[in-house]
Design a protein around this motif. Structure first.
Motif, PDB file in Angstrom:
ATOM      1  N   LEU A 118       0.852  -1.185   0.000  1.00 54.83           N
ATOM      2  CA  LEU A 118       0.000   0.000   0.000  1.00 54.83           C
ATOM      3  C   LEU A 118       0.889   1.236   0.000  1.00 54.83           C
ATOM      4  O   LEU A 118       1.752   1.386   0.863  1.00 54.83           O
ATOM      5  CB  LEU A 118      -0.883   0.012   1.248  1.00 54.83           C
ATOM      6  CG  LEU A 118      -1.762  -1.218   1.470  1.00 54.83           C
ATOM      7  CD1 LEU A 118      -2.497  -1.094   2.797  1.00 54.83           C
ATOM      8  CD2 LEU A 118      -2.742  -1.396   0.317  1.00 54.83           C
ATOM      9  N   VAL A 119       0.667   2.125  -0.945  1.00 51.83           N
ATOM     10  CA  VAL A 119       1.543   3.279  -1.079  1.00 51.83           C
ATOM     11  C   VAL A 119       0.740   4.565  -0.988  1.00 51.83           C
ATOM     12  O   VAL A 119      -0.302   4.722  -1.635  1.00 51.83           O
ATOM     13  CB  VAL A 119       2.315   3.236  -2.416  1.00 51.83           C
ATOM     14  CG1 VAL A 119       3.104   4.529  -2.623  1.00 51.83           C
ATOM     15  CG2 VAL A 119       3.258   2.043  -2.433  1.00 51.83           C
ATOM     16  N   THR A 120       1.231   5.455  -0.157  1.00 49.33           N
ATOM     17  CA  THR A 120       0.728   6.826  -0.140  1.00 49.33           C
ATOM     18  C   THR A 120       1.922   7.750   0.003  1.00 49.33           C
ATOM     19  O   THR A 120       3.061   7.302   0.137  1.00 49.33           O
ATOM     20  CB  THR A 120      -0.295   7.039   0.985  1.00 49.33           C
ATOM     21  OG1 THR A 120      -0.923   8.310   0.806  1.00 49.33           O
ATOM     22  CG2 THR A 120       0.357   6.983   2.343  1.00 49.33           C
ATOM     23  N   SER A 121       1.673   9.020  -0.040  1.00 49.00           N
ATOM     24  CA  SER A 121       2.754  10.005  -0.028  1.00 49.00           C
ATOM     25  C   SER A 121       2.890  10.634   1.350  1.00 49.00           C
ATOM     26  O   SER A 121       1.932  10.688   2.126  1.00 49.00           O
ATOM     27  CB  SER A 121       2.477  11.102  -1.065  1.00 49.00           C
ATOM     28  OG  SER A 121       2.231  10.554  -2.337  1.00 49.00           O
ATOM     29  N   ALA A 122       4.073  11.150   1.619  1.00 49.18           N
ATOM     30  CA  ALA A 122       4.262  11.937   2.833  1.00 49.18           C
ATOM     31  C   ALA A 122       3.857  13.384   2.616  1.00 49.18           C
ATOM     32  O   ALA A 122       3.657  14.119   3.572  1.00 49.18           O
ATOM     33  CB  ALA A 122       5.719  11.866   3.280  1.00 49.18           C
ATOM     34  N   SER A 123       3.719  13.784   1.359  1.00 48.93           N
ATOM     35  CA  SER A 123       3.424  15.178   1.030  1.00 48.93           C
ATOM     36  C   SER A 123       2.071  15.305   0.339  1.00 48.93           C
ATOM     37  O   SER A 123       1.658  14.437  -0.436  1.00 48.93           O
ATOM     38  CB  SER A 123       4.510  15.738   0.111  1.00 48.93           C
ATOM     39  OG  SER A 123       4.541  15.029  -1.114  1.00 48.93           O
TER      40      SER A 123
ATOM     41  N   GLY B 208       4.411   1.550   1.591  1.00 48.35           N
ATOM     42  CA  GLY B 208       5.462   2.398   1.054  1.00 48.35           C
ATOM     43  C   GLY B 208       5.042   3.853   1.178  1.00 48.35           C
ATOM     44  O   GLY B 208       3.866   4.178   0.985  1.00 48.35           O
ATOM     45  N   ILE B 209       5.972   4.704   1.519  1.00 46.13           N
ATOM     46  CA  ILE B 209       5.680   6.134   1.645  1.00 46.13           C
ATOM     47  C   ILE B 209       6.516   6.879   0.608  1.00 46.13           C
ATOM     48  O   ILE B 209       7.746   6.953   0.705  1.00 46.13           O
ATOM     49  CB  ILE B 209       5.980   6.654   3.059  1.00 46.13           C
ATOM     50  CG1 ILE B 209       5.199   5.841   4.100  1.00 46.13           C
ATOM     51  CG2 ILE B 209       5.626   8.142   3.157  1.00 46.13           C
ATOM     52  CD1 ILE B 209       5.478   6.245   5.533  1.00 46.13           C
TER      53      ILE B 209
ATOM     54  N   ARG C 244       0.319   5.946  11.006  1.00 48.95           N
ATOM     55  CA  ARG C 244      -1.011   5.488  10.559  1.00 48.95           C
ATOM     56  C   ARG C 244      -0.932   4.077   9.979  1.00 48.95           C
ATOM     57  O   ARG C 244      -1.808   3.245  10.230  1.00 48.95           O
ATOM     58  CB  ARG C 244      -1.574   6.461   9.522  1.00 48.95           C
ATOM     59  CG  ARG C 244      -1.985   7.797  10.089  1.00 48.95           C
ATOM     60  CD  ARG C 244      -3.244   7.706  10.936  1.00 48.95           C
ATOM     61  NE  ARG C 244      -4.387   7.296  10.132  1.00 48.95           N
ATOM     62  CZ  ARG C 244      -5.123   8.143   9.409  1.00 48.95           C
ATOM     63  NH1 ARG C 244      -4.839   9.441   9.405  1.00 48.95           N
ATOM     64  NH2 ARG C 244      -6.148   7.703   8.700  1.00 48.95           N
ATOM     65  N   PHE C 245       0.097   3.794   9.205  1.00 45.59           N
ATOM     66  CA  PHE C 245       0.253   2.443   8.678  1.00 45.59           C
ATOM     67  C   PHE C 245       0.501   1.445   9.808  1.00 45.59           C
ATOM     68  O   PHE C 245      -0.044   0.337   9.815  1.00 45.59           O
ATOM     69  CB  PHE C 245       1.401   2.388   7.672  1.00 45.59           C
ATOM     70  CG  PHE C 245       1.048   2.866   6.294  1.00 45.59           C
ATOM     71  CD1 PHE C 245      -0.038   2.346   5.620  1.00 45.59           C
ATOM     72  CD2 PHE C 245       1.815   3.837   5.655  1.00 45.59           C
ATOM     73  CE1 PHE C 245      -0.372   2.779   4.335  1.00 45.59           C
ATOM     74  CE2 PHE C 245       1.497   4.275   4.382  1.00 45.59           C
ATOM     75  CZ  PHE C 245       0.404   3.746   3.723  1.00 45.59           C
ATOM     76  N   ALA C 246       1.333   1.823  10.766  1.00 46.97           N
ATOM     77  CA  ALA C 246       1.614   0.927  11.893  1.00 46.97           C
ATOM     78  C   ALA C 246       0.345   0.634  12.678  1.00 46.97           C
ATOM     79  O   ALA C 246       0.150  -0.488  13.180  1.00 46.97           O
ATOM     80  CB  ALA C 246       2.680   1.549  12.794  1.00 46.97           C
ATOM     81  N   GLU C 247      -0.534   1.608  12.800  1.00 43.53           N
ATOM     82  CA  GLU C 247      -1.793   1.407  13.512  1.00 43.53           C
ATOM     83  C   GLU C 247      -2.707   0.415  12.803  1.00 43.53           C
ATOM     84  O   GLU C 247      -3.602  -0.171  13.416  1.00 43.53           O
ATOM     85  CB  GLU C 247      -2.507   2.746  13.695  1.00 43.53           C
ATOM     86  CG  GLU C 247      -1.812   3.656  14.712  1.00 43.53           C
ATOM     87  CD  GLU C 247      -2.353   5.074  14.704  1.00 43.53           C
ATOM     88  OE1 GLU C 247      -3.149   5.408  13.784  1.00 43.53           O
ATOM     89  OE2 GLU C 247      -1.981   5.857  15.601  1.00 43.53           O
TER      90      GLU C 247
ATOM     91  N   ARG D 256       6.072  -3.636   8.020  1.00 38.16           N
ATOM     92  CA  ARG D 256       7.137  -3.377   7.045  1.00 38.16           C
ATOM     93  C   ARG D 256       6.772  -2.148   6.248  1.00 38.16           C
ATOM     94  O   ARG D 256       5.753  -2.128   5.553  1.00 38.16           O
ATOM     95  CB  ARG D 256       7.347  -4.569   6.106  1.00 38.16           C
ATOM     96  CG  ARG D 256       8.216  -5.669   6.670  1.00 38.16           C
ATOM     97  CD  ARG D 256       8.437  -6.780   5.648  1.00 38.16           C
ATOM     98  NE  ARG D 256       8.983  -6.274   4.391  1.00 38.16           N
ATOM     99  CZ  ARG D 256       9.200  -7.026   3.314  1.00 38.16           C
ATOM    100  NH1 ARG D 256       8.933  -8.320   3.354  1.00 38.16           N
ATOM    101  NH2 ARG D 256       9.691  -6.506   2.210  1.00 38.16           N
ATOM    102  N   ILE D 257       7.591  -1.116   6.350  1.00 30.15           N
ATOM    103  CA  ILE D 257       7.306   0.148   5.682  1.00 30.15           C
ATOM    104  C   ILE D 257       8.553   0.609   4.937  1.00 30.15           C
ATOM    105  O   ILE D 257       9.636   0.715   5.516  1.00 30.15           O
ATOM    106  CB  ILE D 257       6.871   1.238   6.685  1.00 30.15           C
ATOM    107  CG1 ILE D 257       5.602   0.806   7.427  1.00 30.15           C
ATOM    108  CG2 ILE D 257       6.635   2.566   5.960  1.00 30.15           C
ATOM    109  CD1 ILE D 257       5.151   1.798   8.497  1.00 30.15           C
ATOM    110  N   GLY D 258       8.382   0.869   3.639  1.00 34.56           N
ATOM    111  CA  GLY D 258       9.472   1.386   2.830  1.00 34.56           C
ATOM    112  C   GLY D 258       9.384   2.893   2.702  1.00 34.56           C
ATOM    113  O   GLY D 258       8.302   3.451   2.494  1.00 34.56           O
TER     114      GLY D 258
END
Length: 284
Positions: A96-101, A135-136, A159-162, A167-169
């Motif tokens: 699952l991918v989203t942006s930090a910005s 993935g961020i 938010r992903f950890a919740e 595993r986060i890229g």
């Protein structure tokens, strides 16, 4: 300490090329990558084919991938619809991918960060048998919003950890982040989320990606994404450069005594397979 490489040429590598590679050729690339010893491969994405035509045929591709019992294949999804399509195609691991910005999120996913995250929450709960990673994008620098504060990156990672994702890229989507900035942000997220295994997805605009790898390995990071041939980029991030090349990453790590499980000679053959496939791809 060994390093695990997730090969992303079939997704990130092909998505920014001006041709569509036939499914049969994508299968041949997968076979060559597996022969080189790569055991984690992001094979495609389930996104709107009108926006990213290079990823069309993902369902057919996943049905034909070689060695599915010994190779961990994953697919990228930006929203609930993409996840549902991936699951229907039999994908067992979805990234699952989203942006930090906010700027990149609107350009890439057509919505802000908060809306993108809300869309993903129920779909994770609905598929307990699927392994979800995250993935961020633009984790360090955004082409629209500039430098990303570590606290903004942490908010998305939290938010992903919740959601139970461990595993986060973190992606340097443009390839312009300095190693010192990556280390600083890594320090923040790893301190606040110690149960999460963070990896790096590095592009290579200034030729410093391997310096970042060295710094991250010193911190204990053991997972990196790369693309055979150094292909790749983001169609929705102006100025994005190609991925760190798998062959350069492997040679660099091996020279420093860090094992990867990848055979360099076979990997060179895989790079040739990618180049041949692109040369006969259908022009967009």
């Amino acid at each position: 300490m060994a390093v695990t490489i997730t090969e992303v040429v079939l997704r990130d590598g092909l998505q920014d090329e001006p041709v569509v590679v036939a499914v049969a050729d994508r299968v041949a690339i997968a076979e060559a990558l597996v022969a080189a010893g790569l055991r984690e491969i992001e094979a495609g994405s389930f996104v709107n084919p009108r926006r990213v035509p290079q990823m069309a045929g993902a369902e057919e591709l996943f049905r034909q991938l070689p060695n599915p019992r010994t190779v961990r294949y994953s697919a990228l999804a930006l929203n609930a619809r993409g996840v549902e399509h991936a699951v229907a195609a039999g994908v067992k691991q979805v990234n699952l991918v989203t942006s930090a910005s906010q700027g990149h999120s609107r350009a890439n996913a057509g919505r802000g960060v908060e809306e993108a995250l809300r869309d993903l929450e129920p779909v994770v709960a609905a598929h307990p048998s699927v392994t979800f990673t995250a993935g961020i994008s633009t984790a360090f620098v955004c082409p629209f919003d500039g430098e990303i504060a570590p606290e903004a990156l942490l908010a998305v990672a939290r938010r992903f950890a919740e959601l139970g994702i461990t595993r986060i890229g973190l992606a340097d989507t443009l390839g312009t982040a300095e190693p010192e900035q990556v280390v600083r942000s890594l320090g923040v997220v790893r301190h606040e989320l110690p149960d999460v295994d963070f990896s790096l997805h590095l592009h290579n605009a200034h030729g410093r990606a391997l310096d970042t790898v060295d710094a991250a390995v010193e911190l204990g990071v053991t997972r990196f994404d790369s693309a055979a041939g150094g292909y790749g980029g983001c169609p929705f991030a102006p100025g994005a450069h190609g991925n760190i090349a798998t062959e350069e990453l492997v040679a660099h790590l091996h020279a420093r005594g860090v094992p990867t499980g990848v055979d360099e000679d076979a990997l060179a053959d895989a790079v040739t397979t990618v180049r041949v496939a692109l040369a006969r791809g259908r022009s967009l």
